[in-house]
Scaffold this motif. Structure first.
Motif, PDB file in Angstrom:
ATOM      1  N   PRO A  51     -45.142  96.931  25.841  1.00 21.66           N
ATOM      2  CA  PRO A  51     -44.343  95.743  25.449  1.00 21.66           C
ATOM      3  C   PRO A  51     -44.461  95.089  24.176  1.00 21.66           C
ATOM      4  CG  PRO A  51     -45.020  95.707  27.632  1.00 21.66           C
ATOM      5  CD  PRO A  51     -46.117  96.880  27.016  1.00 21.66           C
ATOM      6  N   GLU A  52     -43.279  94.786  23.508  1.00 22.80           N
ATOM      7  CA  GLU A  52     -43.234  94.169  22.314  1.00 22.80           C
ATOM      8  C   GLU A  52     -42.684  92.600  22.576  1.00 22.80           C
ATOM      9  OE1 GLU A  52     -41.686  95.863  18.949  1.00 22.80           O
ATOM     10  OE2 GLU A  52     -43.523  96.653  18.526  1.00 22.80           O
ATOM     11  N   SER A  53     -41.749  92.766  23.452  1.00 22.26           N
ATOM     12  CA  SER A  53     -41.078  91.284  23.850  1.00 22.26           C
ATOM     13  C   SER A  53     -41.913  90.433  25.115  1.00 22.26           C
ATOM     14  CB  SER A  53     -39.687  91.632  24.170  1.00 22.26           C
ATOM     15  OG  SER A  53     -39.557  92.162  25.500  1.00 22.26           O
ATOM     16  N   GLY A  54     -41.413  89.356  25.322  1.00 21.23           N
ATOM     17  CA  GLY A  54     -41.921  88.785  26.537  1.00 21.23           C
ATOM     18  C   GLY A  54     -41.499  89.469  27.790  1.00 21.23           C
ATOM     19  N   LEU A  57     -39.228  89.240  31.008  1.00 18.48           N
ATOM     20  CA  LEU A  57     -38.206  88.506  31.511  1.00 18.48           C
ATOM     21  C   LEU A  57     -38.189  88.567  33.314  1.00 18.48           C
ATOM     22  CD1 LEU A  57     -35.818  86.656  31.365  1.00 18.48           C
ATOM     23  CD2 LEU A  57     -34.407  88.803  30.935  1.00 18.48           C
ATOM     24  N   PHE A 108     -38.365  94.006  29.818  1.00 18.81           N
ATOM     25  CA  PHE A 108     -39.154  93.892  28.544  1.00 18.81           C
ATOM     26  C   PHE A 108     -38.549  94.947  27.386  1.00 18.81           C
ATOM     27  CE2 PHE A 108     -41.585  96.896  30.877  1.00 18.81           C
ATOM     28  CZ  PHE A 108     -41.903  97.831  30.052  1.00 18.81           C
ATOM     29  N   ARG A 109     -38.930  94.762  26.262  1.00 22.51           N
ATOM     30  CA  ARG A 109     -38.400  95.780  25.254  1.00 22.51           C
ATOM     31  C   ARG A 109     -39.979  96.440  24.921  1.00 22.51           C
ATOM     32  NH1 ARG A 109     -36.880  92.649  21.636  1.00 22.51           N
ATOM     33  NH2 ARG A 109     -38.390  92.891  20.131  1.00 22.51           N
ATOM     34  N   ASP A 164     -42.418  98.900  22.200  1.00 21.55           N
ATOM     35  CA  ASP A 164     -42.638  99.295  20.847  1.00 21.55           C
ATOM     36  C   ASP A 164     -41.587 100.445  20.375  1.00 21.55           C
ATOM     37  OD1 ASP A 164     -43.897 101.377  22.256  1.00 21.55           O
ATOM     38  OD2 ASP A 164     -45.700 101.125  20.966  1.00 21.55           O
ATOM     39  N   ASN A 178     -38.514 100.549  21.034  1.00 18.95           N
ATOM     40  CA  ASN A 178     -37.123  99.674  20.696  1.00 18.95           C
ATOM     41  C   ASN A 178     -36.213  99.936  22.154  1.00 18.95           C
ATOM     42  OD1 ASN A 178     -36.136  97.552  19.078  1.00 18.95           O
ATOM     43  ND2 ASN A 178     -34.566  99.174  18.585  1.00 18.95           N
ATOM     44  N   ARG A 212     -35.401  99.273  26.177  1.00 19.10           N
ATOM     45  CA  ARG A 212     -35.564  98.271  27.183  1.00 19.10           C
ATOM     46  C   ARG A 212     -35.917  98.845  28.508  1.00 19.10           C
ATOM     47  NH1 ARG A 212     -34.556  93.084  25.762  1.00 19.10           N
ATOM     48  NH2 ARG A 212     -33.248  93.040  23.780  1.00 19.10           N
TER      49      ARG A 212
END
Length: 324
Positions: free
Chosen positions: A25-28, A30, A42-43, A45, A47, A49
């Motif tokens: 994961p690169e994003s938080g 949710l 999450f997103r 690496d 790119n 989801r």
């Protein structure tokens, strides 16, 4: 693991679990709207989801979860529009520090519009296709929709819950028992097949000019009408029109036994009781008092007494019919 909740499911544990299967994961994270399990978007690496689903401990055993996955993947292979779990090295169910989890591609979309007859007919075709695949095999591990798990066990859980006020306990339990007895008397399924099991509007998305069926977490064996009746709403005239529309699409792919229409009201009663039992059984999970605070109010139980009385009357009415 003996803990029935998620108190040890920390953000670090979630990230470690996801990374253990080679997704980073690169994003938080949710949190998505799920109370039975814990679900996070999450997103990564790459790119893309993803959605990670962590199963509630001790609800299903691993063979039952795998059977859900295998059923969903078989539907996907048959080009039924479902969201299936992703496989990594041929595996779809993973475990990390006692928590079982899986990954899905993230699919967006609008909620299904129950009053759109074109969408309803399309959904009928999709459920018909789903059932045509479902009839090819049987579940070996998933349970059936039955009165023991949808009426009697929930009754025990409800009456053991402190949320039911003492002042309303007698009135509530009296009508509850009447509904249970009548629903049990009328619930006589003629055939049991593999089902989605919880096919309501919240589990249908409109995405990229087609409907997508999501969340087979409650897939079970049961009568085919279980995957149809929750799409009916309004007065009886509207329900007949909706049912006729659904079945016109459904029967392009699977035959429907109209005797199952007599199971709609018993199934509705079973869902009502099962839902109250689910809330009572999960009340120790901090997420439930926080999100369902009304369950502990006198007003809620007064409304349920009235709703059960109305359902008792509905159980005594003639079954819905497509013909005059």
């Amino acid at each position: 693991m003996t803990d029935f909740s998620f108190q040890n499911l920390t953000p670090d544990l979630i990230l470690d679990a996801i990374e253990s299967v080679g997704v980073y994961p690169e994003s938080g994270l949710l949190p998505l709207n799920s109370y039975e399990n814990r679900v996070y978007q999450f997103r990564a690496d790459d790119n893309r989801r993803y959605v990670a689903k962590f199963y509630r401990p001790e609800r299903w055993h691993s063979e039952q979860i795998q059977e859900e996955h295998d059923f969903t993947l078989a539907l996907q292979q048959a080009e039924v529009p479902v969201v299936a779990p992703l496989r990594v090295d041929g595996q779809s169910l993973f475990e990390h520090q006692g928590y079982r989890f899986c990954l899905f591609p993230s699919v967006g979309g609008r909620q299904f519009e129950m009053d759109n007859l074109d969408h309803l007919e399309m959904l009928g075709r999709y459920i018909g296709r789903l059932h045509s695949v479902a009839m090819q095999e049987e579940f070996a591990h998933r349970p059936a929709i039955d009165t023991a798990s949808y009426l009697h066990q929930p009754r025990t859980d409800i009456l053991a819950c402190d949320c039911l006020p003492d002042t309303l306990r007698l009135a509530f339990s009296t009508v509850l028992d009447q509904v249970i007895n009548k629903a049990e008397e009328k619930f006589t399924p003629f055939q049991q097949i593999r089902l989605h099991g919880d096919c309501h509007a919240g589990n249908i998305l409109w995405s990229q000019e087609q409907l997508m069926i999501v969340d087979l977490d409650d897939c079970r064996r049961g009568p085919a009408v279980q995957d149809l009746w929750m799409m009916l709403s309004g007065d009886r005239q509207n329900q007949v029109m909706q049912l006729d529309t659904l079945l016109s699409g459904y029967e392009e792919f699977a035959a429907f036994d109209t005797r199952e229409l007599a199971l709609i009201e018993p199934l509705r009663a079973m869902r009502m009781v099962h839902y109250m039992g689910w809330l009572a059984k999960r009340w120790h999970d901090p997420a439930f008092p926080r999100n369902f605070s009304w369950f502990a109010t006198d007003k809620y139980w007064e409304q349920q007494i009235l709703a059960l009385k109305e359902q008792l009357a509905a159980l005594d009415e003639a079954a819905i019919s497509l013909y005059p």
